[in-house]
Scaffold this active site. Structure first.
Site, mmCIF file in Angstrom:
data_model
loop_
_atom_site.group_PDB
_atom_site.id
_atom_site.type_symbol
_atom_site.label_atom_id
_atom_site.label_comp_id
_atom_site.label_asym_id
_atom_site.label_seq_id
_atom_site.Cartn_x
_atom_site.Cartn_y
_atom_site.Cartn_z
ATOM 1 N N LYS A 57 -2.527 -2.541 7.465
ATOM 2 C CA LYS A 57 -3.947 -2.344 7.716
ATOM 3 C C LYS A 57 -4.406 -3.294 8.815
ATOM 4 O O LYS A 57 -4.084 -4.476 8.808
ATOM 5 C CB LYS A 57 -4.740 -2.607 6.432
ATOM 6 C CG LYS A 57 -6.200 -2.207 6.522
ATOM 7 C CD LYS A 57 -6.871 -2.347 5.173
ATOM 8 C CE LYS A 57 -8.329 -1.895 5.230
ATOM 9 N NZ LYS A 57 -8.987 -2.011 3.906
ATOM 10 N N HIS A 62 -4.395 -10.185 3.283
ATOM 11 C CA HIS A 62 -5.843 -10.269 3.434
ATOM 12 C C HIS A 62 -6.211 -11.321 4.479
ATOM 13 O O HIS A 62 -5.672 -12.422 4.472
ATOM 14 C CB HIS A 62 -6.501 -10.641 2.097
ATOM 15 C CG HIS A 62 -6.444 -9.557 1.079
ATOM 16 N ND1 HIS A 62 -6.619 -9.774 -0.280
ATOM 17 C CD2 HIS A 62 -6.250 -8.214 1.213
ATOM 18 C CE1 HIS A 62 -6.520 -8.623 -0.925
ATOM 19 N NE2 HIS A 62 -6.296 -7.673 -0.045
ATOM 20 N N TYR A 111 -9.818 -10.249 -7.532
ATOM 21 C CA TYR A 111 -8.875 -10.073 -8.630
ATOM 22 C C TYR A 111 -9.047 -11.128 -9.722
ATOM 23 O O TYR A 111 -8.563 -10.954 -10.841
ATOM 24 C CB TYR A 111 -7.437 -10.101 -8.102
ATOM 25 C CG TYR A 111 -7.157 -8.980 -7.135
ATOM 26 C CD1 TYR A 111 -7.106 -7.654 -7.562
ATOM 27 C CD2 TYR A 111 -6.967 -9.228 -5.785
ATOM 28 C CE1 TYR A 111 -6.873 -6.620 -6.678
ATOM 29 C CE2 TYR A 111 -6.734 -8.200 -4.890
ATOM 30 C CZ TYR A 111 -6.688 -6.898 -5.342
ATOM 31 O OH TYR A 111 -6.467 -5.878 -4.468
ATOM 32 N N ARG A 167 0.855 -1.181 0.000
ATOM 33 C CA ARG A 167 0.000 0.000 0.000
ATOM 34 C C ARG A 167 0.892 1.233 0.000
ATOM 35 O O ARG A 167 2.067 1.174 0.392
ATOM 36 C CB ARG A 167 -0.902 0.011 1.232
ATOM 37 C CG ARG A 167 -1.884 -1.166 1.302
ATOM 38 C CD ARG A 167 -2.729 -1.099 2.563
ATOM 39 N NE ARG A 167 -3.726 -2.164 2.593
ATOM 40 C CZ ARG A 167 -3.518 -3.367 3.138
ATOM 41 N NH1 ARG A 167 -2.348 -3.649 3.689
ATOM 42 N NH2 ARG A 167 -4.471 -4.281 3.135
ATOM 43 N N HIS A 195 -2.717 3.153 -5.306
ATOM 44 C CA HIS A 195 -3.167 1.850 -4.827
ATOM 45 C C HIS A 195 -3.428 0.877 -5.971
ATOM 46 O O HIS A 195 -3.447 -0.346 -5.769
ATOM 47 C CB HIS A 195 -4.435 2.019 -3.989
ATOM 48 C CG HIS A 195 -4.746 0.843 -3.115
ATOM 49 N ND1 HIS A 195 -4.029 0.548 -1.969
ATOM 50 C CD2 HIS A 195 -5.690 -0.136 -3.226
ATOM 51 C CE1 HIS A 195 -4.519 -0.540 -1.404
ATOM 52 N NE2 HIS A 195 -5.525 -0.981 -2.148
#
Length: 440
Positions: A280, A412, A421, A255, A386
């Site tokens: 995150k 994730h 994706y 990121r 991003h």
């Protein structure tokens, strides 16, 4: 001789207040002049003397008792300070035992005392809870907006307290209006909800029931992905540090903020990977180190080392450390391992600590260049930095990488997040030919 105090408290209460009174006389202040700032100044002097948190808590309680019981003139904001000290005392007095610790200045000095007391209280609790700076700013913004809508005037915000907060129904109404009339994104509504829950539960200890709120409509949107040709076309227009940041975001799936926050110790050249810290959700993960970045990264770290050595000669070279690391390891902030890989050109004061330090590059350092080069390349996609991370994931899957591996590299929690994706791949599993091609 107040009966509300035990025998042990009656023994140390007057001693601590006498010590505080001595400082007032030194500063030529009267008891009527005592305010939050003068109490903080006194407690900070105790920090510098190595007084542990549980004894500083005694001192604060003594000041509170004297002004409330004897003078009938309570000190505004003192209960917040006592609450913070009580939390530190319960954690085993580990905070504040070093002379280099400025725990009270972190919580008090860099908070605008002109803000409504309720917002000051939110900021203190956010910092004690270890919330990220961005989260603190977002929470304060939503809470201020919510309270303003339920206050008669701006001045009435100063009177907000735990027993004068809007009812639970007001929260439902506010969040529902955001979704229905404001037409906000689901993530925006969730952020507002989290902010209000933080205000009620964490700041004031008020338990709330189930919030039956109309959710914002969730629209499934596909990520913007650049093709390999577009990546090559864009990359050729970058140079220097910005080119290196481009390569890392696309080559390691970082990121934008994660790239800017890379530290020297996070680059594992021998192992061939990068360590992403405090990503995150405040999670750490390991991702690939692109071979094409090795030499450039090593050169950049040599530049960082040289600048850091020069700054240390003049007593500088400190950087911000996350959470309580700066209190636990006072010398770590000036070690080369903790220096930013992409340091800012100029030093600046920290928004919380107020210390003059060299921070990492700002968001606009790369984002503005990316926007300019995207426009110049005439790529007709609404891409942002991003999008490089989206392209990393998509191109890995197109190249045959296992989706679980991609999930781990991206950090994730749920594989369903990674599966999005699959929908933007050039070959999503079935080669389909358009029927119009047969006609023409």
């Amino acid at each position: 001789a107040d009966s509300t105090f035990g025998q042990e408290e009656r023994r140390w209460l007057p001693r601590w207040y006498q010590r505080f009174e001595d400082e007032l006389q030194t500063r030529k202040l009267a008891a009527a002049d005592v305010d939050q700032a003068s109490v903080v100044r006194f407690l900070k002097s105790l920090v510098n003397q190595g007084i542990p948190a549980w004894q500083r808590l005694q001192a604060a309680k003594a000041i509170e008792a004297y002004h409330a019981k004897v003078l009938s003139d309570p000190v505004s904001g003192l209960e917040d300070i006592i609450q913070q000290l009580a939390q530190r005392a319960r954690r085993g007095n580990s905070v504040g035992e070093s002379n280099n610790v400025a725990d009270l200045s972190l919580l008090i000095e860099q908070i605008d005392l002109d803000e409504p007391p309720v917002l000051q209280k939110v900021r203190r609790e956010a910092r004690v809870s270890g919330l990220m700076r961005r989260t603190e700013l977002a929470y304060v913004g939503w809470i201020k907006r919510f309270l303003t809508e339920h206050s008669e005037s701006a001045e009435s915000l100063n009177d907000v307290s735990g027993d004068r907060l809007p009812e639970e129904g007001a929260i439902r109404k506010f969040l529902t209006e955001l979704a229905v009339e404001g037409n906000v994104a689901p993530s925006t509504q969730n952020q507002a909800k989290s902010a209000l829950l933080f205000l009620y539960k964490s700041v004031f200890g008020i338990r709330l029931g189930f919030l039956d709120v109309t959710p914002a409509g969730k629209t499934e949107r596909l990520p913007v992905v650049l093709s390999r040709n577009e990546i090559t076309q864009l990359l050729d227009q970058f140079s220097g540090l910005k080119r290196l940041m481009f390569q890392l975001m696309y080559g390691a799936g970082l990121r934008h903020l994660e790239c800017r926050r890379l530290r020297v110790k996070d680059i594992a050249f021998d192992e061939g990977h990068l360590i992403v810290r405090n990503g995150k959700g405040d999670q750490d993960r390991i991702t690939v180190l692109p071979d094409s970045c090795r030499n450039v990264l090593q050169e950049q770290i040599r530049v960082v080392r040289a600048r850091h050595a020069e700054e240390r000669e003049y007593g500088g070279g400190e950087v911000w450390l996350p959470h309580a690391l700066e209190r636990k390891y006072p010398a770590a902030s000036s070690e080369i391992a903790w220096q930013w890989v992409f340091p800012a050109r100029q030093m600046a004061k920290g928004p919380v600590s107020g210390k003059l330090r060299r921070h990492h590059v700002s968001e606009s350092f790369f984002a503005s260049e990316f926007k300019k080069q995207l426009k110049r390349s005439k790529i007709g996609k609404n891409a942002v930095p991003h999008s490089l991370r989206h392209s990393f994931a998509t191109h890995l899957l197109e190249g045959g990488a296992d989706i679980r591996t991609v999930q781990e590299l991206l950090g994730h929690k749920d594989v369903r997040t990674t599966q999005v994706y699959l929908h933007v791949m050039n070959k999503p599993g079935v080669a389909v030919k358009s029927p119009v091609d047969d006609l023409l």
